[in-house]
Scaffold this motif. Structure first.
Motif, PDB file in Angstrom:
ATOM      1  N   ASP A 141       0.784  -1.233   0.000  1.00 45.66           N
ATOM      2  CA  ASP A 141       0.000   0.000   0.000  1.00 45.66           C
ATOM      3  C   ASP A 141       0.816   1.283   0.000  1.00 45.66           C
ATOM      4  OD1 ASP A 141      -2.269  -1.510   0.006  1.00 45.66           O
ATOM      5  OD2 ASP A 141      -2.739  -1.220   2.124  1.00 45.66           O
ATOM      6  N   VAL A 142       2.122   1.222   0.232  1.00 44.77           N
ATOM      7  CA  VAL A 142       2.918   2.446   0.324  1.00 44.77           C
ATOM      8  C   VAL A 142       4.157   2.320  -0.546  1.00 44.77           C
ATOM      9  CG1 VAL A 142       4.139   4.059   1.842  1.00 44.77           C
ATOM     10  CG2 VAL A 142       2.082   2.895   2.661  1.00 44.77           C
ATOM     11  N   ILE A 143       4.348   3.313  -1.405  1.00 40.39           N
ATOM     12  CA  ILE A 143       5.480   3.327  -2.322  1.00 40.39           C
ATOM     13  C   ILE A 143       6.178   4.680  -2.224  1.00 40.39           C
ATOM     14  CG2 ILE A 143       4.116   4.096  -4.323  1.00 40.39           C
ATOM     15  CD1 ILE A 143       5.825   2.130  -6.020  1.00 40.39           C
ATOM     16  N   VAL A 144       7.505   4.648  -2.240  1.00 43.03           N
ATOM     17  CA  VAL A 144       8.339   5.850  -2.103  1.00 43.03           C
ATOM     18  C   VAL A 144       9.086   6.055  -3.410  1.00 43.03           C
ATOM     19  CG1 VAL A 144      10.307   6.866  -0.860  1.00 43.03           C
ATOM     20  CG2 VAL A 144       8.566   5.556   0.387  1.00 43.03           C
ATOM     21  N   ALA A 145       9.169   7.310  -3.890  1.00 39.15           N
ATOM     22  CA  ALA A 145       9.759   7.556  -5.201  1.00 39.15           C
ATOM     23  C   ALA A 145      10.461   8.899  -5.246  1.00 39.15           C
ATOM     24  CB  ALA A 145       8.676   7.505  -6.287  1.00 39.15           C
ATOM     25  N   SER A 146      11.419   8.993  -6.171  1.00 46.29           N
ATOM     26  CA  SER A 146      12.067  10.275  -6.481  1.00 46.29           C
ATOM     27  C   SER A 146      11.503  10.811  -7.786  1.00 46.29           C
ATOM     28  CB  SER A 146      13.582  10.100  -6.592  1.00 46.29           C
ATOM     29  OG  SER A 146      13.920   9.237  -7.676  1.00 46.29           O
ATOM     30  N   TRP A 147      11.541  12.154  -7.915  1.00 46.73           N
ATOM     31  CA  TRP A 147      10.952  12.826  -9.077  1.00 46.73           C
ATOM     32  C   TRP A 147      11.856  13.963  -9.571  1.00 46.73           C
ATOM     33  CZ3 TRP A 147       6.073  10.871 -10.559  1.00 46.73           C
ATOM     34  CH2 TRP A 147       5.446  10.040  -9.626  1.00 46.73           C
ATOM     35  N   PHE A 148      13.168  13.774  -9.497  1.00 46.29           N
ATOM     36  CA  PHE A 148      14.115  14.812  -9.890  1.00 46.29           C
ATOM     37  C   PHE A 148      13.808  16.110  -9.136  1.00 46.29           C
ATOM     38  CE2 PHE A 148      14.387  11.854 -13.512  1.00 46.29           C
ATOM     39  CZ  PHE A 148      15.752  11.637 -13.518  1.00 46.29           C
ATOM     40  N   ALA A 149      13.516  17.217  -9.850  1.00 45.75           N
ATOM     41  CA  ALA A 149      13.236  18.481  -9.159  1.00 45.75           C
ATOM     42  C   ALA A 149      11.957  18.417  -8.341  1.00 45.75           C
ATOM     43  CB  ALA A 149      13.143  19.638 -10.162  1.00 45.75           C
ATOM     44  N   GLY A 150      11.132  17.400  -8.571  1.00 45.65           N
ATOM     45  CA  GLY A 150       9.922  17.220  -7.784  1.00 45.65           C
ATOM     46  C   GLY A 150      10.159  16.594  -6.426  1.00 45.65           C
ATOM     47  N   GLY A 151      11.422  16.237  -6.089  1.00 47.56           N
ATOM     48  CA  GLY A 151      11.741  15.756  -4.755  1.00 47.56           C
ATOM     49  C   GLY A 151      11.450  14.280  -4.550  1.00 47.56           C
ATOM     50  N   ILE A 152      11.176  13.930  -3.302  1.00 40.83           N
ATOM     51  CA  ILE A 152      10.874  12.554  -2.905  1.00 40.83           C
ATOM     52  C   ILE A 152       9.483  12.510  -2.295  1.00 40.83           C
ATOM     53  CG2 ILE A 152      12.071  12.915  -0.700  1.00 40.83           C
ATOM     54  CD1 ILE A 152      12.690   9.942  -0.604  1.00 40.83           C
ATOM     55  N   THR A 153       8.718  11.473  -2.614  1.00 38.51           N
ATOM     56  CA  THR A 153       7.344  11.346  -2.127  1.00 38.51           C
ATOM     57  C   THR A 153       7.115   9.960  -1.540  1.00 38.51           C
ATOM     58  OG1 THR A 153       6.507  10.521  -4.246  1.00 38.51           O
ATOM     59  CG2 THR A 153       6.443  12.920  -3.894  1.00 38.51           C
ATOM     60  N   ALA A 154       6.073   9.866  -0.723  1.00 36.33           N
ATOM     61  CA  ALA A 154       5.512   8.580  -0.314  1.00 36.33           C
ATOM     62  C   ALA A 154       4.012   8.652  -0.539  1.00 36.33           C
ATOM     63  CB  ALA A 154       5.823   8.275   1.147  1.00 36.33           C
ATOM     64  N   HIS A 155       3.469   7.648  -1.208  1.00 35.51           N
ATOM     65  CA  HIS A 155       2.039   7.600  -1.504  1.00 35.51           C
ATOM     66  C   HIS A 155       1.410   6.349  -0.897  1.00 35.51           C
ATOM     67  CE1 HIS A 155       2.935  10.601  -4.655  1.00 35.51           C
ATOM     68  NE2 HIS A 155       1.639  10.874  -4.644  1.00 35.51           N
ATOM     69  N   ASP A 156       0.220   6.544  -0.345  1.00 33.58           N
ATOM     70  CA  ASP A 156      -0.643   5.436   0.047  1.00 33.58           C
ATOM     71  C   ASP A 156      -1.493   5.097  -1.170  1.00 33.58           C
ATOM     72  OD1 ASP A 156      -2.736   3.837   0.902  1.00 33.58           O
ATOM     73  OD2 ASP A 156      -2.998   4.889   2.789  1.00 33.58           O
ATOM     74  N   ILE A 157      -1.345   3.872  -1.691  1.00 33.06           N
ATOM     75  CA  ILE A 157      -2.099   3.472  -2.876  1.00 33.06           C
ATOM     76  C   ILE A 157      -3.086   2.366  -2.544  1.00 33.06           C
ATOM     77  CG2 ILE A 157      -0.320   4.219  -4.491  1.00 33.06           C
ATOM     78  CD1 ILE A 157       0.527   1.269  -4.746  1.00 33.06           C
ATOM     79  N   SER A 158      -3.556   2.336  -1.283  1.00 28.82           N
ATOM     80  CA  SER A 158      -4.556   1.336  -0.931  1.00 28.82           C
ATOM     81  C   SER A 158      -5.802   1.481  -1.798  1.00 28.82           C
ATOM     82  CB  SER A 158      -4.914   1.421   0.551  1.00 28.82           C
ATOM     83  OG  SER A 158      -5.324   2.721   0.909  1.00 28.82           O
ATOM     84  N   ASN A 159      -6.102   2.721  -2.222  1.00 29.96           N
ATOM     85  CA  ASN A 159      -7.103   2.943  -3.261  1.00 29.96           C
ATOM     86  C   ASN A 159      -6.332   3.291  -4.531  1.00 29.96           C
ATOM     87  OD1 ASN A 159      -9.093   3.748  -5.010  1.00 29.96           O
ATOM     88  ND2 ASN A 159     -10.085   5.163  -3.575  1.00 29.96           N
ATOM     89  N   LEU A 160      -6.182   2.327  -5.406  1.00 28.52           N
ATOM     90  CA  LEU A 160      -5.352   2.524  -6.586  1.00 28.52           C
ATOM     91  C   LEU A 160      -5.891   3.592  -7.533  1.00 28.52           C
ATOM     92  CD1 LEU A 160      -4.342  -1.159  -7.341  1.00 28.52           C
ATOM     93  CD2 LEU A 160      -2.766   0.739  -6.988  1.00 28.52           C
ATOM     94  N   LEU A 161      -7.172   3.906  -7.431  1.00 26.32           N
ATOM     95  CA  LEU A 161      -7.734   4.941  -8.293  1.00 26.32           C
ATOM     96  C   LEU A 161      -7.634   6.326  -7.671  1.00 26.32           C
ATOM     97  CD1 LEU A 161     -10.911   3.121  -9.661  1.00 26.32           C
ATOM     98  CD2 LEU A 161      -8.687   3.464 -10.780  1.00 26.32           C
ATOM     99  N   ALA A 162      -7.184   6.406  -6.430  1.00 17.16           N
ATOM    100  CA  ALA A 162      -7.041   7.707  -5.767  1.00 17.16           C
ATOM    101  C   ALA A 162      -5.852   7.666  -4.812  1.00 17.16           C
ATOM    102  CB  ALA A 162      -8.329   8.073  -5.027  1.00 17.16           C
ATOM    103  N   PRO A 163      -4.618   7.598  -5.336  1.00 21.39           N
ATOM    104  CA  PRO A 163      -3.439   7.574  -4.463  1.00 21.39           C
ATOM    105  C   PRO A 163      -3.388   8.809  -3.570  1.00 21.39           C
ATOM    106  CG  PRO A 163      -2.849   7.037  -6.726  1.00 21.39           C
ATOM    107  CD  PRO A 163      -4.264   7.535  -6.751  1.00 21.39           C
TER     108      PRO A 163
END
Length: 548
Positions: free
Chosen positions: A375-397
């Motif tokens: 349910d939780v994924i962490v990612a980098s986005w270059f100038a967009g920084g680093i994020t963590a998203h809850d994707i337990s609802n895949l249609l509304a992260p």
């Protein structure tokens, strides 16, 4: 099929494993930063050229650093440049070891000691892929499987990190193009990936962007098994199913599904393909903890928008259901974050703050899942920084954590050992405390020593019954095709609590839903031609065409 074992005696003579003055960490963001959620900078290790960073999962980080110029462009390797490998101790928040090896891009992966070891079983290793590297230039010069690049030669170094204070190169293996390297999760094989943009094509040998397959049963004597050719562009990165029977090759225009079970580990079979017309450049493919999902990022260097709106299609992180690996189904998508200076777009050539390439991007790059939790994924986005998203609802992260320095260009963004970690092309390595993300990790317990930096109030989570501080979200129904996840008990913290079984046969039996019609518009947003910088070969960036 050809085999080749490199000469380790030459490696020892050229392995410049001199320790530099090891810098102490500084605390605080040291710059204006956009922060969403409970995110606190814990430690900062400055440096230009941050690339991939990996971890042993417990205490140490292994951070690659490329010898980039101050304008972030690659350059030929020379004496006196920065770059190599830094080893960071999360207990003391300090650099404890460094391998001074200027190179491009110095992509690092930690090797599981249970899989990769000597007969005595008492060593630890990392591998580092490079197009050219000062430490290996002489030793790889006669390797028949490599090509010259950036003043050195393409290859992978095996580094002994048993003593974290004195990392040392113990063996090498060359390849046509060594942009990244991925270790197999259950058997001692390395896959050397050329880059996914036909940048591994070797005119002299006639090989077309091959993946190098290496038997690393003996880390001191790698055996080059073969150069596996499978499409024109090759892989940029390779993900694996947890049982090691399937691999997912991400590259321009498609993601291939490989059967690598049994003897096919040395000679893969292509058994499936993912083609998404909204993905310009499939850069990586990472399997979720349960094995049910595959995350594919679009490093949309040609053009993408950075408004922070869900409608931003290019540059996204796409989620596929791979419970039947040969027949992936589109399940969800995470849109890029907004750009820190409101530029609103990113291309290979524009008016970026530094030189108009990665510093203008907000496309997804390197990432991982929180262990034990789909349910939780962490990612980098270059100038967009680093994020963590809850994707337990895949249609509304749901964005639950975001750290975006205004001068940052995050190459890597991961969750490791209780922290968010980013390796930034401009700022270097940063360690961030994000309690809500850590609470989603069922494998994590606080260290016994109460004074460990950044975790003084984390006494451990022996049971983690369901996040009493999160009383539930009736507006977050979860994945309707996953029973047991829609109740009012709050965000799930383990795959078993979320209703996602870890047994492979049970995962395969779950209902499958193809959400392509919901996630892909009938008409894709326009993709203008993007002029490329001279350093990238000039001309215009050719974006993959939409399939018929």
């Amino acid at each position: 099929m050809r085999t080749h074992a490199p000469r380790t005696s030459a490696i020892v003579a050229t392995a410049l494993a001199a320790l530099l003055a090891l810098p102490a960490a500084s605390s605080g963001p040291e710059a204006n930063a956009t922060i969403v959620g409970d995110v606190t900078p814990v430690a900062h290790f400055p440096g230009i050229g941050g690339s991939e960073v990996d971890s042993d999962g417990e205490r140490y980080l292994f951070a690659g650093q490329a010898n980039l110029r101050d304008d972030l462009n690659r350059q030929n390797v020379e004496e006196g440049q920065h770059g190599g490998l830094r080893i960071i101790d999360l207990d003391t928040m300090s650099v404890v070891g460094e391998l001074a090896c200027p190179g491009t891009d110095n992509y690092v992966r930690y090797l599981d000691p249970e899989v990769y070891n000597t007969p005595a079983g008492d060593r630890e290793y990392v591998v580092m892929a490079h197009h050219g590297n000062l430490c290996t230039a002489d030793a790889l010069a006669d390797d028949p499987n490599t090509r010259p690049a950036y003043g050195g030669f393409n290859g992978v170094m095996v580094v002994d990190v048993t003593d974290k204070t004195v990392p040392s190169i113990v063996s090498l293996v060359g390849h046509d193009s060594a942009h990244t390297v991925m270790p197999h999760p259950t058997r001692p094989y390395l896959y050397i990936l050329p880059g996914g943009l036909a940048n591994g094509t070797n005119v002299d040998t006639g090989r077309v962007s091959p993946t190098g397959i290496v038997d690393l049963s003996d880390p001191l004597e790698p055996r080059y098994v073969q150069a596996f050719e499978h499409n024109a562009q090759g892989c940029h990165d390779l993900g694996f199913s947890h049982d090691g029977d399937h691999a997912f090759c991400a590259g321009l225009g498609e993601v291939q599904v490989w059967d690598i079970a049994g003897d096919a580990i040395e000679d893969p079979n292509v058994v499936g393909t993912i083609v998404n017309p909204a993905i310009q450049f499939a850069h990586n493919a990472v399997v979720s903890p349960s094995g049910r999902y595959l995350a594919i990022n679009d490093e949309a260097f040609g053009f993408h928008t950075c408004s922070g709106e869900a409608a931003d299609l290019y540059g996204s992180l796409w989620i596929y259901d791979i419970s039947v690996p040969e027949l992936p189904l589109l399940a969800g998508r995470i849109a890029p974050p907004d750009h820190p200076d409101d530029q609103g777009f990113g291309t290979l050539y524009d008016a970026g703050p530094i030189n108009g390439w990665a510093d203008s991007w907000c496309a997804a790059h390197n990432y991982n899942w929180v262990p034990g939790n789909d349910d939780v994924i962490v990612a980098s986005w270059f100038a967009g920084g680093i994020t963590a998203h809850d994707i337990s609802n895949l249609l509304a992260p749901e964005l639950i954590a975001h750290y975006m320095p205004e001068d940052g260009v995050a190459w890597s963004g991961h969750y490791y050992a209780g922290y968010l970690v980013t390796n930034d092309m401009v700022r270097g390595v940063e360690v961030l405390d994000a309690p809500e993300v850590r609470a989603a990790d069922p494998t994590w317990s606080a260290p016994e020593e109460p004074g460990r930096p950044g975790r003084p109030d984390q006494p451990g989570r022996p049971d983690q019954p369901g996040r009493p501080d999160q009383p539930g979200r009736p507006d977050q129904p979860g994945r309707p095709d996953q029973p047991g996840q829609a109740g009012p008990s709050g965000r799930s913290v383990t795959t078993s609590l979320s209703g996602v079984p870890t047994d492979a046969s049970a995962v395969a039996a779950l209902p499958r839903v193809d959400r392509s019609a919901l996630l892909l518009p009938e008409v894709l947003p326009a993709r203008p031609e993007a002029p490329r910088q001279p350093g990238f070969g000039g001309g215009f960036c050719v974006l993959p065409g939409r399939p018929a």
